[in-house]
Scaffold this motif. Sequence first.
Motif, PDB file in Angstrom:
ATOM      1  N   ALA A 189      15.847  28.663  45.318  1.00 34.25           N
ATOM      2  CA  ALA A 189      15.342  28.241  46.505  1.00 34.25           C
ATOM      3  C   ALA A 189      15.423  26.655  46.756  1.00 34.25           C
ATOM      4  CB  ALA A 189      13.916  28.742  46.700  1.00 34.25           C
ATOM      5  N   GLN A 190      15.980  26.041  45.781  1.00 30.64           N
ATOM      6  CA  GLN A 190      15.933  24.305  45.986  1.00 30.64           C
ATOM      7  C   GLN A 190      16.888  24.035  46.936  1.00 30.64           C
ATOM      8  OE1 GLN A 190      13.843  21.907  44.720  1.00 30.64           O
ATOM      9  NE2 GLN A 190      12.351  23.597  44.100  1.00 30.64           N
ATOM     10  N   PRO A 191      16.945  23.257  47.729  1.00 30.24           N
ATOM     11  CA  PRO A 191      17.965  22.812  48.450  1.00 30.24           C
ATOM     12  C   PRO A 191      19.208  22.285  47.603  1.00 30.24           C
ATOM     13  CG  PRO A 191      15.736  21.697  49.295  1.00 30.24           C
ATOM     14  CD  PRO A 191      15.448  22.394  47.847  1.00 30.24           C
ATOM     15  N   LEU A 215      21.839  22.522  39.829  1.00 33.97           N
ATOM     16  CA  LEU A 215      20.488  22.773  40.297  1.00 33.97           C
ATOM     17  C   LEU A 215      20.353  22.049  41.857  1.00 33.97           C
ATOM     18  CD1 LEU A 215      19.001  21.395  37.121  1.00 33.97           C
ATOM     19  CD2 LEU A 215      19.105  23.455  37.754  1.00 33.97           C
ATOM     20  N   GLY A 216      19.529  22.372  42.297  1.00 34.56           N
ATOM     21  CA  GLY A 216      19.276  21.829  43.686  1.00 34.56           C
ATOM     22  C   GLY A 216      18.027  20.852  43.782  1.00 34.56           C
ATOM     23  N   GLY A 217      17.900  20.224  44.860  1.00 35.96           N
ATOM     24  CA  GLY A 217      16.807  19.327  44.930  1.00 35.96           C
ATOM     25  C   GLY A 217      16.986  17.982  44.038  1.00 35.96           C
ATOM     26  N   THR A 218      18.198  17.463  43.725  1.00 35.75           N
ATOM     27  CA  THR A 218      18.602  16.556  43.110  1.00 35.75           C
ATOM     28  C   THR A 218      19.542  15.660  43.675  1.00 35.75           C
ATOM     29  OG1 THR A 218      20.615  17.641  41.833  1.00 35.75           O
ATOM     30  CG2 THR A 218      18.418  17.610  40.938  1.00 35.75           C
ATOM     31  N   ALA A 234      12.401  30.646  42.262  1.00 39.90           N
ATOM     32  CA  ALA A 234      12.081  29.262  42.765  1.00 39.90           C
ATOM     33  C   ALA A 234      13.325  28.240  42.626  1.00 39.90           C
ATOM     34  CB  ALA A 234      10.850  28.778  41.935  1.00 39.90           C
ATOM     35  N   ASP A 235      14.064  28.489  41.532  1.00 33.61           N
ATOM     36  CA  ASP A 235      15.160  27.513  41.391  1.00 33.61           C
ATOM     37  C   ASP A 235      16.214  27.685  42.230  1.00 33.61           C
ATOM     38  OD1 ASP A 235      13.820  26.419  39.034  1.00 33.61           O
ATOM     39  OD2 ASP A 235      15.167  27.655  37.606  1.00 33.61           O
ATOM     40  N   SER A 272      23.626  22.818  34.717  1.00 32.96           N
ATOM     41  CA  SER A 272      22.471  23.322  34.187  1.00 32.96           C
ATOM     42  C   SER A 272      23.146  24.871  33.385  1.00 32.96           C
ATOM     43  CB  SER A 272      21.224  23.799  34.924  1.00 32.96           C
ATOM     44  OG  SER A 272      20.275  24.213  33.941  1.00 32.96           O
ATOM     45  N   ALA A 307      20.933  24.015  45.660  1.00 35.37           N
ATOM     46  CA  ALA A 307      21.170  24.920  44.526  1.00 35.37           C
ATOM     47  C   ALA A 307      22.338  25.785  44.745  1.00 35.37           C
ATOM     48  CB  ALA A 307      19.785  25.622  44.086  1.00 35.37           C
TER      49      ALA A 307
END
Length: 292
Positions: free
Chosen positions: A55-57, A79-82, A52-53, A88, A59
């Motif tokens: 797969a974040q845009p 990290l993605g989606g930020t 899941a981590d 991290s 990442a």
Amino acid sequence: MELKTSRLDLTPLDPEEHADALHAAYGDPVVMSWWTRPATATEAETRQLLAADAAQPGAALWAIRRAGDPAAIGMAGLLGGTAIPGLSWILAESEWGHGFATEAASAIVEHAFGAAGHDRVEAWVESTNTRSIAVCRKIGLTERGRLAQRYEHRDRPHEMIVLGRARHPEPTSVLHLEPVLPVTDVAATTELLRAALAGRVSFSAGEPPEVAGMVFGPWSAGPSVQFVRKPRGECAPVVLTLDVVAGFDELYAAVTAAGTAGVEPPVREPWGRREFAFRLPEGHRIVVSTPG
């Protein structure tokens, strides 16, 4: 893209390949006490979390390995989606104290500002996590702000420090934002908030005071507000929100004991906050909020 340091190989994260070894970290309650989620119960759950981590845009995650050793000892990455790439890392507890987190994080920051072309990176670290704060400072991240946070598996809110670094040194144009409230009696207002919210007067001018500043906290700088004396007709009511981590219930008791007007009891809001409110004599509404 694989990254290398003097002691480490950072291999692009493959949840299927690396989950078994990384479960030593993700399944450990001590390690995960600083994480956004509770410890995973099984290797399969760790695999799902990693997938899941990853797969974040946006990442970009790597498994951390000792040079020449195929076994993963941790994970680090962006990290993605930020809005701003979030730095991290996590290491098995047996690998703490060797400087591996600093080494891996430094390589990722270099990659972020180099091949990845990012202008900034930031890390959100709990204020009591002294190890991770030290890592951030060693690789050039400095404090940019603080906020109250609460993860679902925690029994109470905690304070998060946002640490960041820019590719090129850049001045911070706005260092502090301070609301100014018009009130009819500056001295009475500061005394009320001293009793209700443990505010501290930082300056006062005039006799009686025409203007005064109040800081919430024990330090020379911090969350603050100014009060300026105006006729009642010029005191249009505003809303002021105070974001707190600890002592929410004690503050409510103090506000009630101080005899403040229009006290609204604590409620749990749909957006995940606990809040109570009260009013100053001019109608200004003071909202005290904490993560629910």
